[in-house]
Design an enzyme around this catalytic site. Structure first.
Site, PDB file in Angstrom:
ATOM      1  N   THR A  48       0.868  -1.184   0.000  1.00  6.58           N
ATOM      2  CA  THR A  48       0.000   0.000   0.000  1.00  6.58           C
ATOM      3  C   THR A  48       0.902   1.230   0.000  1.00  6.58           C
ATOM      4  O   THR A  48       1.632   1.462   0.967  1.00  6.58           O
ATOM      5  CB  THR A  48      -0.894   0.017   1.255  1.00  6.58           C
ATOM      6  OG1 THR A  48      -1.648  -1.196   1.279  1.00  6.58           O
ATOM      7  CG2 THR A  48      -1.846   1.202   1.225  1.00  6.58           C
TER       8      THR A  48
ATOM      9  N   LYS B 266      -7.466   1.911  -2.744  1.00  6.52           N
ATOM     10  CA  LYS B 266      -7.014   1.408  -1.437  1.00  6.52           C
ATOM     11  C   LYS B 266      -7.032   2.541  -0.396  1.00  6.52           C
ATOM     12  O   LYS B 266      -7.315   2.312   0.786  1.00  6.52           O
ATOM     13  CB  LYS B 266      -5.608   0.807  -1.584  1.00  6.52           C
ATOM     14  CG  LYS B 266      -4.950   0.361  -0.310  1.00  6.52           C
ATOM     15  CD  LYS B 266      -5.485  -0.934   0.269  1.00  6.52           C
ATOM     16  CE  LYS B 266      -4.913  -1.154   1.654  1.00  6.52           C
ATOM     17  NZ  LYS B 266      -4.976  -2.466   2.194  1.00  6.52           N
TER      18      LYS B 266
ATOM     19  N   LYS C 127       1.153   5.150   8.236  1.00  4.14           N
ATOM     20  CA  LYS C 127       1.771   5.499   6.944  1.00  4.14           C
ATOM     21  C   LYS C 127       0.688   5.690   5.876  1.00  4.14           C
ATOM     22  O   LYS C 127       0.688   6.659   5.127  1.00  4.14           O
ATOM     23  CB  LYS C 127       2.746   4.368   6.583  1.00  4.14           C
ATOM     24  CG  LYS C 127       3.340   4.340   5.208  1.00  4.14           C
ATOM     25  CD  LYS C 127       2.677   3.354   4.253  1.00  4.14           C
ATOM     26  CE  LYS C 127       2.626   1.924   4.650  1.00  4.14           C
ATOM     27  NZ  LYS C 127       1.929   1.037   3.726  1.00  4.14           N
TER      28      LYS C 127
HETATM   29  P1  NAP Z   1       5.508  -6.447   7.415  1.00  2.00           P
HETATM   30  O1  NAP Z   1       5.053  -7.683   8.092  1.00  2.00           O
HETATM   31  O2  NAP Z   1       6.115  -5.365   8.223  1.00  2.00           O
HETATM   32  O3  NAP Z   1       6.543  -6.894   6.254  1.00  2.00           O
HETATM   33  C1  NAP Z   1       7.206  -5.957   5.445  1.00  2.00           C
HETATM   34  C2  NAP Z   1       8.070  -6.712   4.435  1.00  2.00           C
HETATM   35  O4  NAP Z   1       8.708  -5.761   3.576  1.00  2.00           O
HETATM   36  C3  NAP Z   1       9.196  -7.534   5.088  1.00  2.00           C
HETATM   37  O5  NAP Z   1       9.397  -8.698   4.332  1.00  2.00           O
HETATM   38  C4  NAP Z   1      10.391  -6.581   4.963  1.00  2.00           C
HETATM   39  O6  NAP Z   1      11.638  -7.242   5.005  1.00  2.00           O
HETATM   40  C5  NAP Z   1      10.123  -6.001   3.599  1.00  2.00           C
HETATM   41  N1  NAP Z   1      10.793  -4.723   3.353  1.00  2.00           N
HETATM   42  C6  NAP Z   1      10.572  -3.534   3.990  1.00  2.00           C
HETATM   43  N2  NAP Z   1      11.370  -2.576   3.485  1.00  2.00           N
HETATM   44  C7  NAP Z   1      12.111  -3.163   2.509  1.00  2.00           C
HETATM   45  C8  NAP Z   1      13.100  -2.696   1.624  1.00  2.00           C
HETATM   46  N3  NAP Z   1      13.513  -1.414   1.633  1.00  2.00           N
HETATM   47  N4  NAP Z   1      13.658  -3.575   0.745  1.00  2.00           N
HETATM   48  C9  NAP Z   1      13.268  -4.869   0.724  1.00  2.00           C
HETATM   49  N5  NAP Z   1      12.323  -5.384   1.543  1.00  2.00           N
HETATM   50  C10 NAP Z   1      11.749  -4.531   2.421  1.00  2.00           C
HETATM   51  O7  NAP Z   1       4.332  -5.748   6.585  1.00  2.00           O
HETATM   52  P2  NAP Z   1       2.984  -6.401   6.008  1.00  2.00           P
HETATM   53  O8  NAP Z   1       1.923  -6.342   7.050  1.00  2.00           O
HETATM   54  O9  NAP Z   1       3.313  -7.675   5.317  1.00  2.00           O
HETATM   55  O10 NAP Z   1       2.606  -5.259   4.939  1.00  2.00           O
HETATM   56  C11 NAP Z   1       3.256  -5.159   3.688  1.00  2.00           C
HETATM   57  C12 NAP Z   1       2.497  -4.158   2.823  1.00  2.00           C
HETATM   58  O11 NAP Z   1       1.143  -4.597   2.654  1.00  2.00           O
HETATM   59  C13 NAP Z   1       2.420  -2.750   3.436  1.00  2.00           C
HETATM   60  O12 NAP Z   1       2.481  -1.778   2.428  1.00  2.00           O
HETATM   61  C14 NAP Z   1       1.046  -2.762   4.109  1.00  2.00           C
HETATM   62  O13 NAP Z   1       0.521  -1.440   4.238  1.00  2.00           O
HETATM   63  C15 NAP Z   1       0.244  -3.613   3.148  1.00  2.00           C
HETATM   64  N6  NAP Z   1      -0.925  -4.311   3.713  1.00  2.00           N
HETATM   65  C16 NAP Z   1      -0.858  -4.921   4.933  1.00  2.00           C
HETATM   66  C17 NAP Z   1      -1.981  -5.582   5.436  1.00  2.00           C
HETATM   67  C18 NAP Z   1      -1.969  -6.296   6.773  1.00  2.00           C
HETATM   68  O14 NAP Z   1      -3.066  -6.633   7.283  1.00  2.00           O
HETATM   69  N7  NAP Z   1      -0.827  -6.573   7.372  1.00  2.00           N
HETATM   70  C19 NAP Z   1      -3.158  -5.623   4.681  1.00  2.00           C
HETATM   71  C20 NAP Z   1      -3.171  -5.026   3.433  1.00  2.00           C
HETATM   72  C21 NAP Z   1      -2.050  -4.365   2.965  1.00  2.00           C
HETATM   73  P3  NAP Z   1      12.309  -7.636   6.428  1.00  2.00           P
HETATM   74  O15 NAP Z   1      11.775  -8.991   6.775  1.00  2.00           O
HETATM   75  O16 NAP Z   1      13.747  -7.648   6.156  1.00  2.00           O
HETATM   76  O17 NAP Z   1      11.924  -6.571   7.433  1.00  2.00           O
END
Ligand code: NAP
Length: 286
Positions: free
Chosen positions: A93, A168, A236
């Site tokens: 997102t 979104k 964010k």
């Molecule tokens: P998360 O658990 O914090 O995971 C983030 C992922 O991104 C991790 O694998 C992290 O790697 C990687 N990452 C972050 N910065 C990076 C970079 N500069 N280069 C390479 N890899 C990087 O987050 P999440 O909940 O999965 O969310 C991911 C996205 O989906 C976000 O944009 C969020 O807003 C969106 N989203 C989340 C949800 C939800 O319910 N969680 C629902 C819909 C959408 P590391 O393991 O090394 O930290």
């Protein structure tokens, strides 16, 4: 089609698992390498040590990383290594501007881009029940539709690049209001001496029922806020939504209130908790 997945966070793991199950997953990359190594073993796919290796090897590259700056960093590396004709699908997102920048950068090398943010939470990612909002070229979407269907229950084409992220943003503002309403109502319920599990169950079946109440209500009332969707990530998103609203001379009170509440939670050290941690602040109303 051979897909690669970049980002094995709370969402990416479920997405990658469903791509693997459908036979599409060539390999995975994660910034923290040991996660990618472990998941590559579990999913019987390749582990890539670098984004470049993954991008050179796959004709569809998925990413689901945290924020705008991360998407742009990853896209930069993909652009250097991917072959012309590769399709990049961003399920993070981020802002409409970031989607447009990513698309323009990749187009320089004849690499296609779709912004495809999702709704449905970690449960949706795990159970292939995501709802996807897609922006970009519809013909490109049609090419990768079978892969997206391996992760989703619904795929909606919204229009040109950035339309998925704009949709979104609507979702994220609504989610803020729902979080406010659910957490406030549940605190009120507790003060009435009710059996709150029963309250959640009965209300979930009526007109006020919603996904957040059903999935986060039961843990919220037990003061358990394991993510899920982190406060810092929704903060964010709402910052992006505020910028978009300001561009149209709009001020949105629920968005402002939720941003302030999330800032308070982050300042108190709860930014990595699930957004249902808003309940912590509502408890102060008692
Ligand atoms: P998360 O658990 O914090 O995971 C983030 C992922 O991104 C991790 O694998 C992290 O790697 C990687 N990452 C972050 N910065 C990076 C970079 N500069 N280069 C390479 N890899 C990087 O987050 P999440 O909940 O999965 O969310 C991911 C996205 O989906 C976000 O944009 C969020 O807003 C969106 N989203 C989340 C949800 C939800 O319910 N969680 C629902 C819909 C959408 P590391 O393991 O090394 O930290």
């Amino acid at each position: 089609m051979q897909a690669g997945m970049i980002g094995l966070g709370a969402m990416g793991v479920g997405m990658a698992s469903n791509l693997a199950q459908a036979g599409f997953l060539q390999g995975v990359y994660n910034r923290t390498q040991h996660k990618a190594e472990t998941w590559a073993q579990t999913l019987a796919c390749r582990h890539y040590a670098t984004i470049s290796e993954l991008a050179a090897d796959c004709n569809v590259v998925f990413l689901c990383v945290s924020a705008d700056v991360d998407v742009l960093e990853v896209v930069e590396q993909i652009q250097q290594a991917a072959k012309p004709g590769t399709i990049v699908v961003d399920m993070s997102t981020v802002s409409v501007d970031t989607a447009r920048q990513a698309a323009a950068k990749l187009a320089e090398k004849q690499i296609a881009f779709l912004d495809a943010p999702v709704s449905g939470g970690v449960e949706g990612a795990k159970n292939a029940k995501l709802v996807m909002m897609v922006g970009g070229d519809e013909a490109v979407l049609d090419k990768v539709r079978p892969l997206l269907m391996a992760m989703s229950q619904r795929i909606a084409y919204m229009g040109p690049t950035g339309s998925g992220q704009a949709t979104k943003a609507v979702n994220q503002i609504m989610a803020a209001g729902i979080n406010q309403a659910v957490s406030e109502a549940l605190i009120f319920g507790q003060t009435q001496g009710l059996d709150m599990d029963k309250v959640i169950d009965v209300i979930s079946g009526g007109a006020a029922g919603n996904w957040f109440l059903q999935h986060r209500g039961p843990t919220m009332i037990k003061n358990s806020f394991k993510p899920g969707f982190k406060v810092a990530l929704h903060h964010k998103d709402l910052t992006i939504c505020r910028q978009m609203a300001e561009q149209k001379q709009l001020t949105l009170p629920l968005l402002e209130k939720t941003l302030q509440d999330y800032q308070d939670l982050i300042a108190q050290g709860f930014g990595e908790e699930d957004i249902s941690a808003l309940y912590r602040l509502k408890k102060n109303l008692e």
